[in-house]
Design a protein around this motif. Structure first.
Motif, mmCIF file in Angstrom:
data_model
loop_
_atom_site.group_PDB
_atom_site.id
_atom_site.type_symbol
_atom_site.label_atom_id
_atom_site.label_comp_id
_atom_site.label_asym_id
_atom_site.label_seq_id
_atom_site.Cartn_x
_atom_site.Cartn_y
_atom_site.Cartn_z
ATOM 1 N N LEU A 1 -5.074 1.286 2.446
ATOM 2 C CA LEU A 1 -4.368 0.148 3.045
ATOM 3 C C LEU A 1 -5.302 -1.035 3.227
ATOM 4 O O LEU A 1 -4.937 -2.182 2.939
ATOM 5 C CB LEU A 1 -3.764 0.569 4.385
ATOM 6 C CG LEU A 1 -3.021 -0.530 5.166
ATOM 7 C CD1 LEU A 1 -1.920 -1.166 4.323
ATOM 8 C CD2 LEU A 1 -2.468 0.045 6.464
ATOM 9 N N GLY A 2 -6.528 -0.767 3.705
ATOM 10 C CA GLY A 2 -7.481 -1.857 3.876
ATOM 11 C C GLY A 2 -7.787 -2.557 2.568
ATOM 12 O O GLY A 2 -7.853 -3.786 2.505
ATOM 13 N N ALA A 3 -7.979 -1.783 1.502
ATOM 14 C CA ALA A 3 -8.251 -2.369 0.192
ATOM 15 C C ALA A 3 -7.086 -3.221 -0.286
ATOM 16 O O ALA A 3 -7.276 -4.316 -0.834
ATOM 17 C CB ALA A 3 -8.554 -1.267 -0.823
ATOM 18 N N LEU A 4 -5.873 -2.725 -0.066
ATOM 19 C CA LEU A 4 -4.694 -3.507 -0.470
ATOM 20 C C LEU A 4 -4.629 -4.837 0.273
ATOM 21 O O LEU A 4 -4.244 -5.865 -0.287
ATOM 22 C CB LEU A 4 -3.423 -2.689 -0.223
ATOM 23 C CG LEU A 4 -3.208 -1.528 -1.195
ATOM 24 C CD1 LEU A 4 -2.113 -0.595 -0.687
ATOM 25 C CD2 LEU A 4 -2.862 -2.049 -2.587
ATOM 26 N N GLY A 5 -5.028 -4.806 1.555
ATOM 27 C CA GLY A 5 -5.059 -6.051 2.312
ATOM 28 C C GLY A 5 -6.047 -7.042 1.722
ATOM 29 O O GLY A 5 -5.754 -8.245 1.600
#
Length: 255
Positions: free
Chosen positions: A220-224
């Motif tokens: 999720l952090g990477a997608l952000g």
């Protein structure tokens, strides 16, 4: 050959014996699904709250190397979202994100499940002495950024106590932290991956799978970061900064 996870029939999909569309969709949270898939059972309400915290705590930690790598890969290959996400996960190892696995391993090996409470002190002394003899770092304690104490680990332990998931592994890790700090004369606080390792161990997760919480969160952090790179790109400026900052030194022709 067999699997206990799932099966797709023409009119239904079974997951751990539950009908996906009838029993799970709309009534099961992601944290509950994590327990169902990895532990093989639905969690209690308290356990689900703890799992939510474990899944959230590593989602974001600023412009660390894995998300910078994701931005670089996306900038070069914007048609491959999955490659950029994968780039953020490939570096989860002994120095970043992966230490929850190593911490969980020594925790579970040092103090098997069901050991008496009085065994914690002896196990803690043994762990510190063994690592000291080898000159090895103890996975799960110490942090470069949060040298005086990792606020994420502190809050995770608070939630663990509130939810009743704080157990012998958590107690062992905190005792090891205290003894190691005394030994070197400076704080070596429990870090976030150590807290994840201890809590996950007390919840029944095998040590080999505890890195999953870091991986799930960082997806999720990477997608952000990738989405921000779409809207406000910095990858090109970052690479120009690197090129300006790194000196080129020509190799000696005779060297």
């Amino acid at each position: 050959m067999r699997t206990r996870l799932g099966k797709a029939d023409p009119d239904r999909i079974l997951v751990r014996g539950h009908d996906l569309t009838r029993d799970l969709l709309g009534s099961t949270t992601y944290a509950q699904m994590v327990a169902l898939i990895l532990l093989g059972r639905r969690p209690t309400a308290a356990e689900a709250r703890m799992l939510d915290a474990l899944l959230i705590v590593l989602v974001e930690h600023g412009l660390v190397k894995p998300v910078v790598a994701a931005r670089f890969v996306y900038s070069n290959a914007p048609e491959s979202l999955q490659a950029a996400v994968a780039a953020a996960l490939l570096g989860a190892g002994s120095r970043h994100l992966g230490s929850s696995e190593w911490a969980a391993r020594w925790l579970q090996e040092a103090l098997p499940a069901g050991a008496p409470a009085e065994a914690v002190e002896a196990a803690a002394v043994r762990v510190v002495e063994e690592h000291g003899t080898r000159g090895a770092r103890i996975a799960g304690i110490g942090h470069r950024t949060h040298a005086g104490g990792d606020p994420r680990a502190e809050r995770l332990f608070e939630i663990a106590r509130e939810t009743g998931t704080y157990g012998q592994s958590c107690a062992l890790l905190e005792r090891v932290s205290a003894l190691a700090s005394e030994g070197v004369g400076r704080p070596l606080p429990v870090n976030v991956t150590g807290a994840i390792a201890a809590i996950a161990s007390d919840m029944g997760f095998r040590w080999q799978i505890t890195r999953a919480f870091a991986l799930i969160g960082r997806v999720l952090g990477a997608l952000g970061h990738i989405q921000e790179e779409m809207d406000e790109p910095i990858a090109d400026e970052l690479i120009r900064l690197i090129q300006r900052s790194v000196d080129y030194e020509s190799a000696d022709a005779e060297g």
